[in-house]
Design an enzyme around this catalytic site. Structure first.
Site, PDB file in Angstrom:
ATOM      1  N   ASP A  38       0.786  -1.238   0.000  1.00  0.00           N
ATOM      2  CA  ASP A  38       0.000   0.000   0.000  1.00  0.00           C
ATOM      3  C   ASP A  38       0.818   1.287   0.000  1.00  0.00           C
ATOM      4  O   ASP A  38       0.252   2.377   0.084  1.00  0.00           O
ATOM      5  CB  ASP A  38      -0.959   0.045   1.214  1.00  0.00           C
ATOM      6  CG  ASP A  38      -2.244  -0.712   0.921  1.00  0.00           C
ATOM      7  OD1 ASP A  38      -2.418  -1.145  -0.235  1.00  0.00           O
ATOM      8  OD2 ASP A  38      -3.055  -0.867   1.847  1.00  0.00           O
ATOM      9  N   HIS A 244      29.351   2.947  -5.210  1.00  0.00           N
ATOM     10  CA  HIS A 244      27.918   3.214  -5.061  1.00  0.00           C
ATOM     11  C   HIS A 244      27.469   3.003  -3.610  1.00  0.00           C
ATOM     12  O   HIS A 244      26.433   2.391  -3.338  1.00  0.00           O
ATOM     13  CB  HIS A 244      27.094   2.351  -6.021  1.00  0.00           C
ATOM     14  CG  HIS A 244      27.275   2.752  -7.448  1.00  0.00           C
ATOM     15  ND1 HIS A 244      27.019   1.921  -8.510  1.00  0.00           N
ATOM     16  CD2 HIS A 244      27.702   3.917  -7.992  1.00  0.00           C
ATOM     17  CE1 HIS A 244      27.285   2.556  -9.640  1.00  0.00           C
ATOM     18  NE2 HIS A 244      27.703   3.773  -9.345  1.00  0.00           N
ATOM     19  N   ASP A 261      28.597  12.363  -2.947  1.00  0.00           N
ATOM     20  CA  ASP A 261      28.118  12.461  -4.330  1.00  0.00           C
ATOM     21  C   ASP A 261      26.607  12.603  -4.205  1.00  0.00           C
ATOM     22  O   ASP A 261      25.902  11.618  -3.942  1.00  0.00           O
ATOM     23  CB  ASP A 261      28.511  11.201  -5.112  1.00  0.00           C
ATOM     24  CG  ASP A 261      28.152  11.294  -6.591  1.00  0.00           C
ATOM     25  OD1 ASP A 261      27.345  12.165  -6.960  1.00  0.00           O
ATOM     26  OD2 ASP A 261      28.670  10.474  -7.372  1.00  0.00           O
ATOM     27  N   ASP A 272      24.546  16.953 -10.625  1.00  0.00           N
ATOM     28  CA  ASP A 272      25.324  15.784 -10.188  1.00  0.00           C
ATOM     29  C   ASP A 272      26.674  16.294  -9.691  1.00  0.00           C
ATOM     30  O   ASP A 272      27.514  16.699 -10.501  1.00  0.00           O
ATOM     31  CB  ASP A 272      25.485  14.825 -11.388  1.00  0.00           C
ATOM     32  CG  ASP A 272      26.152  13.512 -11.008  1.00  0.00           C
ATOM     33  OD1 ASP A 272      26.404  13.290  -9.812  1.00  0.00           O
ATOM     34  OD2 ASP A 272      26.418  12.707 -11.932  1.00  0.00           O
ATOM     35  N   HIS A 351      36.299   3.815 -12.992  1.00  0.00           N
ATOM     36  CA  HIS A 351      35.085   4.277 -13.689  1.00  0.00           C
ATOM     37  C   HIS A 351      35.447   5.318 -14.753  1.00  0.00           C
ATOM     38  O   HIS A 351      36.586   5.775 -14.830  1.00  0.00           O
ATOM     39  CB  HIS A 351      34.050   4.811 -12.688  1.00  0.00           C
ATOM     40  CG  HIS A 351      34.512   5.981 -11.857  1.00  0.00           C
ATOM     41  ND1 HIS A 351      34.586   7.255 -12.351  1.00  0.00           N
ATOM     42  CD2 HIS A 351      34.909   6.055 -10.569  1.00  0.00           C
ATOM     43  CE1 HIS A 351      34.989   8.074 -11.388  1.00  0.00           C
ATOM     44  NE2 HIS A 351      35.206   7.367 -10.298  1.00  0.00           N
ATOM     45  N   HIS A 355      29.556  11.581 -17.999  1.00  0.00           N
ATOM     46  CA  HIS A 355      28.371  11.095 -18.722  1.00  0.00           C
ATOM     47  C   HIS A 355      27.504  12.292 -19.049  1.00  0.00           C
ATOM     48  O   HIS A 355      27.643  13.355 -18.424  1.00  0.00           O
ATOM     49  CB  HIS A 355      27.600  10.080 -17.854  1.00  0.00           C
ATOM     50  CG  HIS A 355      27.334  10.560 -16.459  1.00  0.00           C
ATOM     51  ND1 HIS A 355      26.287  11.385 -16.147  1.00  0.00           N
ATOM     52  CD2 HIS A 355      28.016  10.376 -15.289  1.00  0.00           C
ATOM     53  CE1 HIS A 355      26.314  11.662 -14.848  1.00  0.00           C
ATOM     54  NE2 HIS A 355      27.357  11.071 -14.299  1.00  0.00           N
ATOM     55  N   HIS A 362      22.061  10.085 -15.572  1.00  0.00           N
ATOM     56  CA  HIS A 362      22.833   9.484 -16.663  1.00  0.00           C
ATOM     57  C   HIS A 362      21.962   9.696 -17.892  1.00  0.00           C
ATOM     58  O   HIS A 362      21.094   8.888 -18.207  1.00  0.00           O
ATOM     59  CB  HIS A 362      23.103   7.998 -16.416  1.00  0.00           C
ATOM     60  CG  HIS A 362      24.137   7.778 -15.351  1.00  0.00           C
ATOM     61  ND1 HIS A 362      24.598   6.546 -14.999  1.00  0.00           N
ATOM     62  CD2 HIS A 362      24.821   8.659 -14.570  1.00  0.00           C
ATOM     63  CE1 HIS A 362      25.518   6.672 -14.031  1.00  0.00           C
ATOM     64  NE2 HIS A 362      25.658   7.942 -13.751  1.00  0.00           N
ATOM     65  N   GLU A 385      34.292  13.898 -13.659  1.00  0.00           N
ATOM     66  CA  GLU A 385      34.328  13.345 -12.313  1.00  0.00           C
ATOM     67  C   GLU A 385      35.450  12.337 -12.075  1.00  0.00           C
ATOM     68  O   GLU A 385      35.192  11.187 -11.742  1.00  0.00           O
ATOM     69  CB  GLU A 385      32.972  12.711 -11.982  1.00  0.00           C
ATOM     70  CG  GLU A 385      32.427  11.740 -13.025  1.00  0.00           C
ATOM     71  CD  GLU A 385      31.073  11.169 -12.594  1.00  0.00           C
ATOM     72  OE1 GLU A 385      30.981  10.593 -11.512  1.00  0.00           O
ATOM     73  OE2 GLU A 385      30.107  11.326 -13.373  1.00  0.00           O
ATOM     74  N   TYR A 389      40.846   5.808  -5.749  1.00  0.00           N
ATOM     75  CA  TYR A 389      40.337   5.025  -4.618  1.00  0.00           C
ATOM     76  C   TYR A 389      41.404   3.998  -4.243  1.00  0.00           C
ATOM     77  O   TYR A 389      41.662   3.059  -5.001  1.00  0.00           O
ATOM     78  CB  TYR A 389      39.021   4.329  -5.024  1.00  0.00           C
ATOM     79  CG  TYR A 389      38.080   5.287  -5.743  1.00  0.00           C
ATOM     80  CD1 TYR A 389      37.202   6.097  -5.035  1.00  0.00           C
ATOM     81  CD2 TYR A 389      38.126   5.423  -7.141  1.00  0.00           C
ATOM     82  CE1 TYR A 389      36.383   7.012  -5.693  1.00  0.00           C
ATOM     83  CE2 TYR A 389      37.314   6.331  -7.808  1.00  0.00           C
ATOM     84  CZ  TYR A 389      36.447   7.119  -7.086  1.00  0.00           C
ATOM     85  OH  TYR A 389      35.641   8.029  -7.749  1.00  0.00           O
ATOM     86  N   ARG A 407      36.806  11.753  -4.996  1.00  0.00           N
ATOM     87  CA  ARG A 407      36.273  12.082  -6.333  1.00  0.00           C
ATOM     88  C   ARG A 407      35.865  13.548  -6.303  1.00  0.00           C
ATOM     89  O   ARG A 407      35.402  14.043  -5.251  1.00  0.00           O
ATOM     90  CB  ARG A 407      35.076  11.183  -6.678  1.00  0.00           C
ATOM     91  CG  ARG A 407      34.416  11.519  -8.000  1.00  0.00           C
ATOM     92  CD  ARG A 407      33.494  10.405  -8.544  1.00  0.00           C
ATOM     93  NE  ARG A 407      32.310  10.164  -7.745  1.00  0.00           N
ATOM     94  CZ  ARG A 407      32.133   9.133  -6.943  1.00  0.00           C
ATOM     95  NH1 ARG A 407      33.097   8.227  -6.786  1.00  0.00           N
ATOM     96  NH2 ARG A 407      31.016   8.977  -6.248  1.00  0.00           N
ATOM     97  N   GLU A 409      33.540  16.104  -8.726  1.00  0.00           N
ATOM     98  CA  GLU A 409      32.634  16.051  -9.891  1.00  0.00           C
ATOM     99  C   GLU A 409      31.910  17.382 -10.101  1.00  0.00           C
ATOM    100  O   GLU A 409      31.309  17.914  -9.175  1.00  0.00           O
ATOM    101  CB  GLU A 409      31.577  14.947  -9.680  1.00  0.00           C
ATOM    102  CG  GLU A 409      30.529  14.894 -10.784  1.00  0.00           C
ATOM    103  CD  GLU A 409      29.573  13.721 -10.646  1.00  0.00           C
ATOM    104  OE1 GLU A 409      29.350  13.247  -9.502  1.00  0.00           O
ATOM    105  OE2 GLU A 409      29.042  13.283 -11.675  1.00  0.00           O
TER     106      GLU A 409
HETATM  107  N1  GLY Z   1      25.937  10.290  -9.185  1.00  0.00           N
HETATM  108  C1  GLY Z   1      26.066   9.372 -10.227  1.00  0.00           C
HETATM  109  C2  GLY Z   1      27.264   9.598 -11.014  1.00  0.00           C
HETATM  110  O1  GLY Z   1      28.099  10.389 -10.641  1.00  0.00           O
HETATM  111  O2  GLY Z   1      27.415   9.054 -12.078  1.00  0.00           O
HETATM  112 MN    MN Z   2      28.115  11.606 -12.382  1.00  0.00          MN
HETATM  113 MN    MN Z   3      27.758  11.872  -9.142  1.00  0.00          MN
END
Ligand code: GLY
Ligand code: MN
Ligand code: MN
Length: 448
Positions: A38, A244, A261, A272, A351, A355, A362, A385, A389, A407, A409
């Site tokens: 619900d 993540h 992030d 972002d 990574h 993007h 994304h 970004e 690490y 990071r 970004e």
């Molecule tokens: N926050 C998702 C990325 O940086 O791709």
């Molecule tokens: Mn990003």
């Molecule tokens: Mn991000």
């Protein structure tokens, strides 16, 4: 601020022109998703549906039909009917009249009539534009309609769509290029998100829980009528090495960094941002050394987000600077070119460097054309970004570096005058961060 109805109409005009004559496009919004018994997740419209309609209610489908000569088109909106009793339970509905009066639909129908009406609309059309594969339940309905119209074709000889074309081939390319008004929306999302990061820097302290720091971000998002554009990552110390990490349930410790992030969306337009800063306000020598490598890489990568540069150039630039930095700091050994060639750096940087960004964090849009990375053009927005690490258990690295995850970004708009950083309103140099944090710590002392 809101986009004008005229802007939505221009998008439909553009889509109809690309579709050509005697075609139909069907675009459904997202289904509502149940979280548990619900209790639904808060509804968020499908980005492409919203892009064409500006209509934020659930249970809605847009249909664009082009005329036989391709000169004209009809825009129909299927939506929930007004219903006094239901509106007491679930809130206001634009209804059929609202779809026409407020959302400029040429025709509007109750969503319950979709299965019936759509067959009429498919008859006589040659091409169907639909995004197959994104919404399994709706795909099944479309397949049923096609089966039905195909039978009518076989039995009665009527024209029905013989071709189904992936709608995103057109729409994603349109969405990739942002208009002036869209850029304004993204600037607002970025300014609010920058404010949230600034507040996080001002309020963090050793002993605070990661979720409490997340709450400081959410406070700013909520005060501005926004929601996060993705699940916020607030990782103290070695949690910053988990790409993540969203548990956000550990204590923030003296001497550690925290990687955040997090950003919000404003009227569905995303920001972002990532910032990494010391929980006690002062970078250690190792943290500072590594941070400056990444910052140098990020600044250089942003500088190549320019018309005519390859999409991949920021990544290449960032990797080169970060590998050289890792060599200089003694974290990696070997030869710069060999490490890049073999991608050995992926042990520390696993990574990509960015993007597309827009209605989706994304965002849509092809990264390659004819199997080659495409070049930047005016109006594209991309994130930059880079990060490093150092795994907490990496025995090949001196212990003083282990467990550091950083990071940085930002969101960058390609303009004819070069890169414009939408997220510049949150500080990122060591000196700026330490100064901001020292000032807020002093203020907190005065307050207490
Ligand atoms: N926050 C998702 C990325 O940086 O791709
Ligand atoms: Mn990003
Ligand atoms: Mn991000």
């Amino acid at each position: 601020m809101k986009l004008t109805q005229a802007e939505y109409q221009q998008r439909r005009d553009h889509l109809a022109a690309e579709m050509g004559a005697n075609s139909i496009a069907i675009i459904a919004t997202s289904p509502e998703v149940m979280r548990n018994n619900d209790a639904d997740y808060k509804f968020r419209a499908d980005s492409s549906f919203y892009y064409l309609t500006g209509f934020a209610e659930p249970e809605a489908v847009a249909v664009i039909e082009t005329s036989a000569d391709g000169e004209d088109y009809t825009y129909s909106l299927f939506c929930r009917e007004r219903n006094r009793e239901m509106e007491i339970w679930t809130g206001y509905r634009a209804g059929i009249d609202g779809a026409v009066d407020d959302y400029d639909a040429d025709e509007a129908y109750a969503i319950d009539l979709l299965d019936e009406e759509i067959i009429e609309k498919l008859l006589g059309k040659e091409k169907l534009f639909y995004r197959m594969g994104a919404k399994p339940e709706f795909d099944t309905r479309v397949n049923t309609w096609l089966k039905k119209t195909e039978q009518m074709h076989q039995r009665k000889g009527v024209t029905v769509p013989a071709r189904v074309i992936q709608l995103n081939r057109i729409l994603d390319e349109m969405r990739l290029f942002k208009s002036e008004a869209e850029i304004e929306m993204m600037q607002i999302a970025s300014d609010i998100s920058a404010k949230a990061h600034t507040r996080a820097m001002q309020t963090v302290h050793p002993g605070m829980m990661e979720y409490a720091l997340e709450a400081e971000l959410n406070y700013i998002f909520g005060q501005n009528g926004c929601v996060p554009s993705y699940n916020s990552i607030v990782g103290g110390g070695e949690n910053g090495c988990i790409l993540h990490y969203v548990e956000n349930n550990k204590v923030l410790k003296d001497g550690d960094l925290v990687l955040i992030d997090a950003a919000c969306e404003y009227d569905c337009y995303a920001s972002d941002i990532t910032r990494t800063f010391p929980i006690n306000g002062k970078f250690s020598p190792e943290q500072k050394a590594l941070y400056n490598v990444i910052l140098d890489a990020q600044i250089a990568a942003i500088d190549v987000v320019r018309v005519g540069q390859s999409y991949k150039e920021p990544h290449n630039v960032a990797v080169k600077i970060m590998v050289q930095g890792l060599l200089d700091l003694g974290i990696m050994q070997g030869n710069l070119d060999e490490i890049i060639e073999s991608e050995r750096y992926r042990q520390f940087y696993m990574h990509g460097t960015g993007h597309w960004l827009g209605l989706d964090v994304h965002d849509v849009g092809d990264y390659k054309i004819d199997e080659e990375w495409r070049n930047y053009e005016v109006g594209m927005v991309v994130t930059v970004e880079p990060g490093l690490y150092i795994a907490p258990d990496d025995e090949n690295v001196e212990s003083r570096w282990r467990g550091i995850g950083i990071r940085i970004e930002d969101d960058v708009l390609v303009t004819e005058h070069g890169p414009r950083v939408l997220t510049k309103n949150v500080v990122k140099t060591v000196a700026e961060i330490e100064e901001l944090m020292a000032n807020s710590q002093a203020q907190n002392l005065i307050k207490n």
